[in-house]
Scaffold this active site. Sequence first.
Site, PDB file in Angstrom:
ATOM      1  N   LYS A   3       0.713  -1.177  -0.106  1.00 45.53           N
ATOM      2  CA  LYS A   3       0.022   0.050   0.190  1.00 45.53           C
ATOM      3  C   LYS A   3       0.974   1.355   0.169  1.00 45.53           C
ATOM      4  O   LYS A   3       1.816   1.441   0.669  1.00 45.53           O
ATOM      5  CB  LYS A   3      -0.985   0.046   1.229  1.00 45.53           C
ATOM      6  CG  LYS A   3      -1.818   1.178   1.371  1.00 45.53           C
ATOM      7  CD  LYS A   3      -2.656   0.791   2.507  1.00 45.53           C
ATOM      8  CE  LYS A   3      -3.772   2.228   2.474  1.00 45.53           C
ATOM      9  NZ  LYS A   3      -4.771   1.729   3.799  1.00 45.53           N
TER      10      LYS A   3
ATOM     11  N   SER B 293      -9.802   1.891   2.795  1.00 48.24           N
ATOM     12  CA  SER B 293      -9.068   2.694   1.944  1.00 48.24           C
ATOM     13  C   SER B 293      -7.765   1.755   1.218  1.00 48.24           C
ATOM     14  O   SER B 293      -7.470   2.383   0.226  1.00 48.24           O
ATOM     15  CB  SER B 293      -8.182   3.726   2.752  1.00 48.24           C
ATOM     16  OG  SER B 293      -7.311   3.263   3.819  1.00 48.24           O
TER      17      SER B 293
ATOM     18  N   SER C  75      -9.866  -0.406   6.809  1.00 46.24           N
ATOM     19  CA  SER C  75      -9.297  -0.324   5.564  1.00 46.24           C
ATOM     20  C   SER C  75      -8.709  -1.538   5.065  1.00 46.24           C
ATOM     21  O   SER C  75      -8.340  -1.754   3.802  1.00 46.24           O
ATOM     22  CB  SER C  75      -8.327   0.978   5.572  1.00 46.24           C
ATOM     23  OG  SER C  75      -9.020   1.761   5.376  1.00 46.24           O
TER      24      SER C  75
HETATM   25  N1  GLN Z   1     -13.072   4.303   6.440  1.00 44.08           N
HETATM   26  C1  GLN Z   1     -12.863   4.845   7.563  1.00 44.08           C
HETATM   27  C2  GLN Z   1     -12.016   6.243   7.624  1.00 44.08           C
HETATM   28  O1  GLN Z   1     -12.224   6.656   6.279  1.00 44.08           O
HETATM   29  C3  GLN Z   1     -11.434   3.620   7.756  1.00 44.08           C
HETATM   30  C4  GLN Z   1     -10.203   4.137   6.927  1.00 44.08           C
HETATM   31  C5  GLN Z   1      -8.964   3.313   7.603  1.00 44.08           C
HETATM   32  O2  GLN Z   1      -9.253   2.165   7.894  1.00 44.08           O
HETATM   33  N2  GLN Z   1      -7.835   3.867   6.778  1.00 44.08           N
HETATM   34  O3  GLN Z   1     -11.379   6.637   8.143  1.00 44.08           O
END
Ligand code: GLN
Length: 508
Positions: free
Chosen positions: A81, A156, A180
């Site tokens: 990532k 994400s 994410s």
């Molecule tokens: N959807 C959540 C956010 O936008 C989680 C994102 C994540 O786990 N990085 O914060």
Amino acid sequence: MTRPLHSEFDGIAALRQALAQRQVSARELAGSALDAIAGQAGLNAFLHVAPELTLAQADAADQALAGGQAGPLAGVPIGHKDVFVTTGWRTTAASRMLEHYVSPFDATVVERLRAAGAVSLGKLNCDEFAMGSSNENSAYGPTLNPWDPQAVAGGSSGGSAAAVAAGLVLASTGTDTGGSIRQPAALCGVSGIKPTYGTVSRYGMIAYGSSLDQAGPMARSAADLLEILDPMSGFDPRDSTCVESCHGQANQPGRIRAGFNALAETQPDSQPLAGLRIGVPGEFFGVGLAAEVRAALDAALLQFEQLGARRVEVSLPRTELSIPAYYVIATAEASSNLSRFDGVRYGHRAAEYTDIADMTARSRAEGFGAEVQRRILTGTYVLSHGYYDAYYLQAQRIRRLIAQDFQGVLGSQCDLIAGPVAPTVAWNLGEKSGDPVAMYLADIYTLAINLAGLPAMSVPCGFGQGQHARRPVGLQLIGNYFDEARLLHTGHVYQQATDWHLRRPEQH
Ligand code: GLN
């Protein structure tokens, strides 16, 4: 479309054997994966590919294999990532702010997987600074879902999930602040695990919500997750939140594998999950859950019972409060973490400005996308004098209560908790991108786990219905602290009895 060579192997263990016997070389594997990535550029899963860097790593793996000193992942094709910093490949966090950034050092996760011999194919797309649930917040465009190009890949870590689902790599790294890893894994039909907070080093992982962020792997199967998570975990003196010991056992590679092997040895073949109590929280199966997701989960829960597990009804009464608590704490931490991007120390600097304050303001306005700016504003607001007590402090209290709710259930009533990862299958691109709150609500089943710091995994367990017949559904398994081995073992037993994790999207 030519599929990469590695897709002919069942998983990492089978590939390792072929590599050890020199039936295939790391260089051949890397070359064919690079070709496949170029052929599927339309997916937008990879942000940065550098064939010469990948092939150099592959050559080093081949040399180690020839010399008999190969690490456990020698030659295994993976991707990272784009929030893990890397020397060589750029690290942008999918932001314009870091468009040209190259790190002078590697993240611990990157370093450890490299030391184990894994070959990196490059950096994977994600939501900007890991903020989002659909990958649509990437400054470089969304990753498409390999199952259906109309659908989001989830976020994400959408690029990490899509690259595995499309067969471009055997495994990838992701980060999970509020879901994410698990949610894109679910939406793309792959497996993913977020370990207990403190298990994996955050050194070199671009910080979003530091008290929530945790790295973990994504792969096709639970067995492959073990192959990646075990070497990437372990104490790191460079991260003060990385733990030295887990219930008296040293936090080091080998711990999770040993736990997994011990569980595998003691289970009889006919009822491999005999004695396992799986808690099913009523709050995870309420009105917000799509009927097609519930149907797939019900079938999976029955399967667990057939494998010997016992189903126990449990309650996690503060599940709904996890959304406001998370979005206060995560944005508060983000507003602090992202203050380093000031046009001086890192990243983008505006071309024109009047004084230093104007330079910072313009650089940030130009460098950050809309969602990142929204989070910084929210986070600054909840921390401000006059609102701190009402929002931030209150959210911290709720966080503690949520963690207590899990401790009231795990251990005494059940060994693991099972439920959905997301309330629906992957939605259409653009469907929620104009409505941030709708996007936040879709995180309902994943956020509480990060607030509590618990480990949780997503495994594919079916598909939607009708028009959604090719959109995957994921099952979430939540464990007690440092119980990664039990999660992986349970997922593995389920995958030996089912074939959802082996399904492939048609075009890939
Ligand atoms: N959807 C959540 C956010 O936008 C989680 C994102 C994540 O786990 N990085 O914060």
